[in-house]
Structures are given as C-alpha cells and as structure tokens.
Design a protein around this motif. Structure first.
Motif, PDB file in Angstrom:
ATOM      1  N   THR A 688       0.854  -1.201   0.000  1.00  0.00           N
ATOM      2  CA  THR A 688       0.000   0.000   0.000  1.00  0.00           C
ATOM      3  C   THR A 688       0.878   1.234   0.000  1.00  0.00           C
ATOM      4  O   THR A 688       1.813   1.343   0.800  1.00  0.00           O
ATOM      5  CB  THR A 688      -0.914   0.011   1.222  1.00  0.00           C
ATOM      6  N   THR A 689       0.589   2.170  -0.932  1.00  0.00           N
ATOM      7  CA  THR A 689       1.360   3.417  -1.029  1.00  0.00           C
ATOM      8  C   THR A 689       0.524   4.588  -0.572  1.00  0.00           C
ATOM      9  O   THR A 689      -0.704   4.626  -0.755  1.00  0.00           O
ATOM     10  CB  THR A 689       1.821   3.654  -2.477  1.00  0.00           C
ATOM     11  N   GLY A 690       1.216   5.558   0.081  1.00  0.00           N
ATOM     12  CA  GLY A 690       0.538   6.786   0.494  1.00  0.00           C
ATOM     13  C   GLY A 690       0.417   7.766  -0.662  1.00  0.00           C
ATOM     14  O   GLY A 690       0.828   7.486  -1.792  1.00  0.00           O
ATOM     15  N   HIS A 691      -0.157   8.958  -0.349  1.00  0.00           N
ATOM     16  CA  HIS A 691      -0.302   9.980  -1.384  1.00  0.00           C
ATOM     17  C   HIS A 691       1.071  10.533  -1.730  1.00  0.00           C
ATOM     18  O   HIS A 691       1.930  10.700  -0.858  1.00  0.00           O
ATOM     19  CB  HIS A 691      -1.229  11.110  -0.908  1.00  0.00           C
ATOM     20  N   PRO A 692       1.333  10.807  -3.021  1.00  0.00           N
ATOM     21  CA  PRO A 692       2.634  11.384  -3.374  1.00  0.00           C
ATOM     22  C   PRO A 692       2.810  12.757  -2.737  1.00  0.00           C
ATOM     23  O   PRO A 692       1.840  13.493  -2.491  1.00  0.00           O
ATOM     24  CB  PRO A 692       2.578  11.470  -4.896  1.00  0.00           C
ATOM     25  N   SER A 693       4.081  13.070  -2.488  1.00  0.00           N
ATOM     26  CA  SER A 693       4.393  14.403  -1.940  1.00  0.00           C
ATOM     27  C   SER A 693       4.250  15.436  -3.041  1.00  0.00           C
ATOM     28  O   SER A 693       3.978  15.119  -4.205  1.00  0.00           O
ATOM     29  CB  SER A 693       5.817  14.405  -1.397  1.00  0.00           C
ATOM     30  N   GLU A 694       4.431  16.689  -2.667  1.00  0.00           N
ATOM     31  CA  GLU A 694       4.417  17.743  -3.673  1.00  0.00           C
ATOM     32  C   GLU A 694       5.611  17.565  -4.595  1.00  0.00           C
ATOM     33  O   GLU A 694       6.604  16.956  -4.224  1.00  0.00           O
ATOM     34  CB  GLU A 694       4.480  19.116  -2.999  1.00  0.00           C
ATOM     35  N   VAL A 695       5.489  18.060  -5.823  1.00  0.00           N
ATOM     36  CA  VAL A 695       6.543  17.938  -6.823  1.00  0.00           C
ATOM     37  C   VAL A 695       7.469  19.133  -6.685  1.00  0.00           C
ATOM     38  O   VAL A 695       7.021  20.290  -6.657  1.00  0.00           O
ATOM     39  CB  VAL A 695       5.960  17.877  -8.234  1.00  0.00           C
ATOM     40  N   LYS A 696       8.800  18.867  -6.600  1.00  0.00           N
ATOM     41  CA  LYS A 696       9.784  19.933  -6.472  1.00  0.00           C
ATOM     42  C   LYS A 696      10.930  19.686  -7.436  1.00  0.00           C
ATOM     43  O   LYS A 696      11.219  18.548  -7.806  1.00  0.00           O
ATOM     44  CB  LYS A 696      10.328  20.001  -5.040  1.00  0.00           C
ATOM     45  N   THR A 697      11.573  20.811  -7.790  1.00  0.00           N
ATOM     46  CA  THR A 697      12.801  20.746  -8.595  1.00  0.00           C
ATOM     47  C   THR A 697      13.955  21.181  -7.713  1.00  0.00           C
ATOM     48  O   THR A 697      13.794  22.022  -6.829  1.00  0.00           O
ATOM     49  CB  THR A 697      12.711  21.642  -9.832  1.00  0.00           C
ATOM     50  N   PRO A 698      15.154  20.679  -7.921  1.00  0.00           N
ATOM     51  CA  PRO A 698      16.295  21.019  -7.057  1.00  0.00           C
ATOM     52  C   PRO A 698      16.783  22.446  -7.317  1.00  0.00           C
ATOM     53  O   PRO A 698      16.612  23.001  -8.412  1.00  0.00           O
ATOM     54  CB  PRO A 698      17.348  19.969  -7.439  1.00  0.00           C
ATOM     55  N   VAL A 699      17.348  23.014  -6.278  1.00  0.00           N
ATOM     56  CA  VAL A 699      17.923  24.364  -6.357  1.00  0.00           C
ATOM     57  C   VAL A 699      19.396  24.259  -6.052  1.00  0.00           C
ATOM     58  O   VAL A 699      19.892  23.256  -5.513  1.00  0.00           O
ATOM     59  CB  VAL A 699      17.229  25.317  -5.365  1.00  0.00           C
ATOM     60  N   ASP A 700      20.144  25.380  -6.430  1.00  0.00           N
ATOM     61  CA  ASP A 700      21.569  25.418  -6.128  1.00  0.00           C
ATOM     62  C   ASP A 700      21.766  25.547  -4.630  1.00  0.00           C
ATOM     63  O   ASP A 700      20.928  26.095  -3.919  1.00  0.00           O
ATOM     64  CB  ASP A 700      22.227  26.601  -6.824  1.00  0.00           C
ATOM     65  N   PRO A 701      22.908  25.051  -4.152  1.00  0.00           N
ATOM     66  CA  PRO A 701      23.187  25.220  -2.713  1.00  0.00           C
ATOM     67  C   PRO A 701      23.359  26.700  -2.384  1.00  0.00           C
ATOM     68  O   PRO A 701      23.636  27.522  -3.257  1.00  0.00           O
ATOM     69  CB  PRO A 701      24.478  24.417  -2.524  1.00  0.00           C
ATOM     70  N   PRO A 702      23.240  27.103  -1.134  1.00  0.00           N
ATOM     71  CA  PRO A 702      23.313  28.521  -0.744  1.00  0.00           C
ATOM     72  C   PRO A 702      24.634  29.161  -1.165  1.00  0.00           C
ATOM     73  O   PRO A 702      24.670  30.339  -1.493  1.00  0.00           O
ATOM     74  CB  PRO A 702      23.162  28.477   0.767  1.00  0.00           C
ATOM     75  N   PHE A 703      25.727  28.511  -1.138  1.00  0.00           N
ATOM     76  CA  PHE A 703      27.010  29.114  -1.505  1.00  0.00           C
ATOM     77  C   PHE A 703      27.860  28.062  -2.193  1.00  0.00           C
ATOM     78  O   PHE A 703      27.938  26.936  -1.757  1.00  0.00           O
ATOM     79  CB  PHE A 703      27.748  29.618  -0.261  1.00  0.00           C
ATOM     80  N   SER A 704      28.493  28.503  -3.314  1.00  0.00           N
ATOM     81  CA  SER A 704      29.358  27.571  -4.064  1.00  0.00           C
ATOM     82  C   SER A 704      30.478  28.364  -4.650  1.00  0.00           C
ATOM     83  O   SER A 704      30.283  29.409  -5.245  1.00  0.00           O
ATOM     84  CB  SER A 704      28.569  26.863  -5.163  1.00  0.00           C
ATOM     85  N   ILE A 705      31.656  27.879  -4.466  1.00  0.00           N
ATOM     86  CA  ILE A 705      32.847  28.573  -4.964  1.00  0.00           C
ATOM     87  C   ILE A 705      32.940  28.459  -6.477  1.00  0.00           C
ATOM     88  O   ILE A 705      33.552  29.295  -7.136  1.00  0.00           O
ATOM     89  CB  ILE A 705      34.120  27.991  -4.295  1.00  0.00           C
TER      90      ILE A 705
END
Length: 771
Positions: A688-705
């Motif tokens: 048995t599966t629950g309801h899917p979560s909201e759909v999201k796309t990944p974002v850049d990390p807060p800081f990147s050299i």
C-alpha cells in the motif's frame, strides 16, 4: 791357436781362394771329390721362405772355410761361399738358394728356396802344429713346402635328393704326405666332423636333405695345416606331406575346435627346398596364401574343412593336407534355475538351451547330486529335512568356457504375510480383489474365499485376483485370501472389507488476501476400495483440470487445490471435496474468504519534501523529507521525471526504492546537468502506497565557490585579495544574508563526488557586496 792363425795370416784370402779355385779347373766347378767313408751326411730340414743355419763341423776356428752345393740328381759341386775369417766371398749364383751369408764358419740361408734341396759340403783348412789339414762336413738339406689353402668343388651344387654328388678338396702345393679332414655344418646347426673321411674326395651317394649345408676341407702336412672356405651344397627336395597345427589346440573326433571370438592360428609346414609356397582353402574356396592363416575373431561361419596346398616351385611338385575346424560357442547367457512347487516334494528345473555342442547340466543339493543331462535337467527332491535357506546349484559346463556357469535356487519362505488390496475399474463398474505374497522359492500359492469359506476361483502363485460386479450391497462384506507355502506351517491369510471412502480436510475455512494464492487440502482417511478425489467450486462445478486460476496437485491420497490471483467476487464461497468409490461416496466443505488488501495494510502517512538541492556539477541532488502524522511504514519510494510544464510532462520513473523506514534523506546521482528534473516521494506500507508528496525541482546550494570562479573568469575582473576578505567578513556579520554552507550527507549507497586533481590556477576574484 790365435798365435798359429797369426803366423799364417800373410797367406791372405786372395791366395787361399786362388788355391781353392785351382780345384775348379777350367769349367769353374769344383771337381768331384769322393766323401771319406768314415763320415756320414747329416740331414737338415728347412721350410721354404724360412731360414736355416748349416754348421761346419766343430773344433777350433779354421783358417779358411769353403762351402759348396751339389743339387739333387747331380754329382758336380758348385761353390757357394768362402771366408778366411776376415773377409767373405759369396758366389753370385748362390742366390738361387735364397739369401746366403756366412756367420763365422756356418752357412746361413734366409728366404729359403726349393732349389736349395741337395747336398752341402763344408771344407775347412786348419793348422795343427806346423802342418795344414783339411776337414770336410757333409749336410743334406731338405726344403719343406707348406700346404696351400685347399679349395672345395662340388660336382653338382644343387642336386636333387637321391642323386650322387662328389665333393673334391684340392691343394696347389705342399710337401707330401698331405692328409685331409672334412667338416659339414647344417644351415642352422652346429658343425659336424665327418669321422673316417681323410681323402680329398667325398662321395655322397645317394645325397639326401641331411647333406644340405656348408662343407669345409682341411689339409695338413709336416709344416702346416689350412682349411678351405665353406662351399654350400643345396639339396633340392620336397615338398613333404604338409603338417597342420591349430592354436589354441582343441581336438575332436573329426579334427580341431576353437571357441567363438577367439583368435585362431592355422599353421602349415611342408619340408621342402626351396621352401614351399602355401595356399589355404576352406571348403574348396581359397582364403589365404602363406604358411600361417590367422582368424582374428572366429565366428560360426568359419567352421569348415581347411586344406593346405604346398608347392615346390623348383621341382614343380605338390602335396596337400586337410583338417576339419569346428567353432564351438556356448549357449546364450547363463543357466536358468526354477523351482516348481508340489505337495511333498520340490521339483528343480535347470535349462540352458543352444550352443555347440550342447552344455551339460547337473543339479547338486544339500543331500546329494542329480543326474547329468544336456540343455535341460530336471530333478525332484523330497522336502523332508529341507530348511529355510536350502541351496540347490545347477552347474553348466561347456568346452568353449574356461569356467563352468552356475545358477542357484534357494528355498526360502516368503517374508511377512499376504497383502490384500482393492482396485476399481474405470467407471467403478468392477471391483478387483488383489492378493499378493511376493518372494519365496518356490512362490507361495494363493486363493480367495468369501464369508462362508467358499472358494472364489482357483489357486495361483504369488498373486491372486478376483473380480466382483460393483453394487451397493457389497458395502460391509468381507473377503479372505489364503496363502500356503511348503516351508510355512500353518497357512496364513489376509482379509478385506468393502467400505465407502472417508475424507478429512486440512482447514474448513481459508482466508487469503486479494490477488494472493489460496490452498484447499483434502485427504482420504480410509475406505475400500480406493476412491476418486475431486473438487467442486462455489457454483458446484467440478475442477477437472489445471487452468490459470485453478491448479490441482494430487499426491498419493491427498488432493490439493490451488487458487491463484484470488478475487473476492469470483473465488469467495464454499468448495466441496468429494470422494467416490464403487460402494459409496462422501464429501467435506471448505469456505474460502478473499480479503481486500486495504483491510490488512492501511495507507501510510503522507510525506513532504523539506529540502532538494544540487550537489557538485549538478549531477547529484540531496533530498530530505518529513512524515506527516503517525502510520505504519515499511519504506519510501522516490520518483523522478523531466520537469516540463503542461500536459507534455513525461511519466514518473522510480529513482530509488527499498529505502529504510527510518531514513529521512537520500542522495541521488547519475543526473544529466542539461536537464531540469522534478522529484516526488511516497511512503510505503507493504503493497500500500501513500499519497505522493508535492513535486519539487532542485535548487543550487546557498554558496558555491564554482559559480564565483566561473563568473570571475567570464568578466575578467581582477581585484586584490583584500576584497575577498571583506566579503567573508561581511558574511560572518550578516548570517541571514549568507547562510552557512552545509556539507551534504552521503548515504551508504552513494559515493562521494571525486575531488578534482587539476593543477591549481591563480584566479583573482572581485566580489561586490551590498550591506
């Protein structure tokens, strides 16, 4: 004497020789001088080519020595040599005698010749006081000639046996007497001296094959002995009547025999010179040429009359001999033993048919032996004093077998007791009563009787069968099988009672989840005869064979029904297991209940994504989530697809599964940096599966050299390092503007991103920050 010789030395050799030569006269030969009667001539022997020394008397050394020679048949002496002790003179004509020299007063002849045969005279001049005296020595020389190497000649080198042959031995020279000796050597034997033959001629009359061989003649005289070269006398004869031998040797009244499949060698020998030429015939058909005929594996077809023909090609003569060859073969297999039962005796039967000749059979038992018979031997022996385990042996003998063949019959009573069973025919129309009592020698005798003891049919051995017409009034009736054996006292029996079948089920109620597999089991508990088992479905239909929904498993007295892909609407209900036999039937019910999966595994709680960020190079994402409310959890499922707005979005694909229920973050790799992905997560409770979560796309990390470095390289702006320090100082004072950089968590199933191994590049970064 030395002084005397010195006083007369002035005479000298020339004067003495001159005085001696005065005796020769005008012819140059010494006058014949008569031999004083008081002296006898000494005999001396020499060998031609050898050496001989002739001594001139004895006594003091003479002043002058003169040697002369008178050949045999002549009376006129000839001078040979003269010496005065100081000088020597050898007459040139003396070389006919050999090599002549003087040694003191002795005459030395080397390489003696035959012409030296004759008389030698030595005249010596001596001084006695003041007077000269002459002495004479007479010698007769015999020159011996060695015998030459003999030569043997045959009057006929290849005579036919029975002819006359003369063998001659001749020597070219040799001083007589010459004696002869003969030696005969066979071609393959030792030499034989022909005793008594001392003549140069050897008569072989008539000549025979024993005279064949080498002949050597030896000649002897007083000087030496020599042997001739061997001369071969080739006596032609034959062929004699051939002699045939067979290996391996087996004799019959008609000829020879050998075993089948053996290698057989037939050899033919007919004495002949030159050797015979051989031809083999089998029943007037030529099968081989040569003295030996080998049959590598004899078969029955090789039986026949074999004839050996021998021919002497030189004489063109022929002889022949025939023998009968028979191929023996044993009977097939081994003797067969059987025991036939009777009331007071046991009859033993041994058979072994076939073979050539037939095998001879004989029985032997604990108390004696039976008669011998070919192929079939029957012997009747009393059972008195015979115990369980008594052994009787039948011995089969055949000339083609190295060892006899045996079979044994052991008398033993069958174990246990008779076994009774019931079998129904197709459609339960007939009932078969079977009674078996296997084993034993001889087999046991069996018979059926009813309740009143009345026999049903006759007797039979080991297995008794009686047939009944199926009908309902047979239920409860009893039948008895009686068994007897000559070693079992008293008789034994077994009983059968006809009963309807009895059933039992493993469970009367079975629960199964929707889509699962259900097992319904029933088994026979008793009843005779054996019953037929079947299952009836909820609508009363019979499950006759296996289908995609129903599978039947029959294991002995158990019938199992497997229901696959259980469906509440089609498969729930009451099933009947039915057993039928020829005298009745019975049934048992099983209730099947198919449950929906939701009733067993409720839906798990919902899940929300709390964080979804890229990692290095945008090929990996770090996912974190939270669970909303309590519920049963067995794991999580992460799905992904390309983020495309509108109805053209692709189907969801499983990116990660089998995530432990205690996990709240996960790292996904293998992404394409040029594609923007969308992700969602679902909670699992078994199926048995629950309801899917909201759909999201990944974002850049807060800081990147890396963006800073790339931006600096793109703009080409070069600022001192101090500006970078100001940026970091500002970030430290205003954390709400620059959140702290977190190191992403690496799951056990993910590998950390590899560090770059490129050579460092000096880059100056200019950062403009707004407070």
């Amino acid at each position: 004497m030395v002084g005397q010789r010195a006083q007369h030395r002035p005479f000298g050799l020339p004067l003495l020789i001159h005085l001696c030569l005065l005796h020769l006269g005008a012819s140059g030969k010494l006058p014949a001088t008569p031999r004083p009667p008081m002296e006898e001539a000494a005999s001396v022997q020499g060998v031609r080519g050898g050496s001989v020394e002739l001594a001139c008397g004895s006594g003091p050394a003479p002043l002058v020595v003169l040697w002369s020679f008178t050949p045999l048949g002549s009376v006129v002496p000839r001078p040979v040599a003269v010496t005065d002790g100081a000088s020597t003179k050898v007459e040139p004509g003396a070389s006919a005698l050999g090599i002549v020299s003087l040694q003191n007063s002795s005459l030395l002849l080397r390489e003696l010749r035959e012409s030296a045969r004759g008389h030698f005279l030595c005249q010596a001049l001596h001084v006695f006081g003041d007077q000269l005296h002459t002495t004479y020595s007479y010698l007769t020389l015999a020159v011996l000639v060695p015998v030459s190497k003999p030569k043997v000649r045959l009057s006929d080198p290849s005579p036919v046996e029975g002819d006359s042959v003369v063998v001659t031995c001749a020597v070219r020279e040799g001083t007589e007497p010459v004696t002869f000796a003969w030696q005969h050597q066979a071609p393959q034997g030792l030499g034989e001296v022909l005793v008594g033959v001392k003549e140069p001629l050897l008569w072989l009359d008539p000549v025979n094959r024993t005279h064949l061989g080498w002949y050597v003649c030896s000649a002897y005289n007083v000087v030496n002995g020599l042997s001739s070269d061997g001369v071969f006398l080739d006596v032609v004869y034959g062929p004699d009547k051939p002699v045939i031998t067979v290996e391996p040797l087996g004799l019959t009244a008609e000829g020879f025999w050998v075993s089948e499949k053996e290698e057989v060698t037939l050899s033919c020998l007919a004495a002949s010179n030159p050797p015979s030429h051989y031809v083999w015939l089998c029943d007037d058909t030529q099968v081989h040429t040569g003295p030996t005929y080998v049959i590598s594996s004899a078969s029955r077809a090789h039986t026949g009359l074999y004839t050996c023909l021998a021919r002497n090609s030189y004489l063109d003569t022929r002889t022949q001999t025939s023998v009968q060859l028979t191929i023996y073969y044993p009977p097939v297999g081994q003797p067969s033993c059987a025991v036939l039962p009777s009331s007071a005796a046991v009859t033993l039967l041994c058979t072994w048919p076939g073979g050539l000749p037939t095998a001879q059979l004989q029985w032997e038992g604990p108390h004696g032996t039976g008669p011998t018979a070919p192929s079939n031997a029957t012997w009747t022996s009393s059972v008195t004093r015979l115990s369980n385990g008594s052994v009787f042996t039948c011995t089969g003998k055949h000339p083609a077998l190295a060892l006899p063949a045996l079979c044994r019959a052991t008398l033993w009573e069958p174990p246990h007791s008779p076994t009774c069973r019931i079998t129904a025919t197709v459609g339960d129309q007939l009932i078969l009563l079977s009674c078996a009592w296997p084993g034993g020698m001889p087999p046991a005798m069996l018979s059926w009787v009813d309740e009143q003891g009345q026999p049903l049919g006759g007797n039979s051995s080991s297995l008794a069968i009686h047939m009944l017409q199926a009908q309902e009034d047979l239920a409860g009736r009893e039948f008895t099988c009686q068994g007897s054996h000559l070693l079992r006292i008293p008789d034994v029996q077994c009983r059968l009672q006809l009963e309807p079948p009895q059933l039992t089920v493993a469970k009367t109620q079975v629960l199964v989840l929707e889509g699962g597999a259900a097992w319904l089991e029933c088994a026979l508990q008793g009843g005779m005869p054996p019953a037929q088992l079947l299952w009836l479905g909820p609508q009363g239909q019979q499950v006759e064979r296996s289908t995609s929904e129903f599978v039947l498993h029959l294991e002995g007295a158990q019938l199992r029904l497997q229901i696959q892909g259980a469906d509440p609407a089609r498969h729930s209900g009451t099933y009947q297991c039915v057993a039928r036999n020829a005298v009745g039937n019975s049934s048992q019910s099983v209730v099947l209940e198919v449950l929906s999966e939701g009733c067993v595994y409720p839906a798990p709680p919902n899940v929300t994504i709390s964080r979804l960020t890229y990692r290095r190079h945008w090929r990996e994402v770090q996912l974190q989530w939270a669970v909303q409310g309590p519920g049963n959890l067995t794991g999580f499922l992460v799905q992904q697809r390309a983020s495309v707005s509108g109805p053209g979005a692709g189907a969801w694909e499983t990116a990660a599964s089998d995530i432990e229920p205690d996990s709240r973050d996960w790292q996904l790799g293998g992404l394409d940096p040029g594609v923007l992905y969308a992700f969602r997560i679902l909670a699992l409770n078994h199926h048995t599966t629950g309801h899917p979560s909201e759909v999201k796309t990944p974002v850049d990390p807060p800081f990147s050299i890396y963006p800073a470095v790339l931006g600096a390289a793109g703009t080409g702006m070069v600022v001192a390092t101090v500006a970078s320090l100001l940026v970091f100082q500002y970030a430290a004072r205003h954390p709400q503007v620059f959140p702290r950089i977190e190191t992403p968590t690496t799951t056990p199933s993910s590998d950390p991103a590899p560090e770059s191994t490129d050579v460092p590049v000096n880059v100056t970064i200019t950062v403009t920050a707004t407070p």
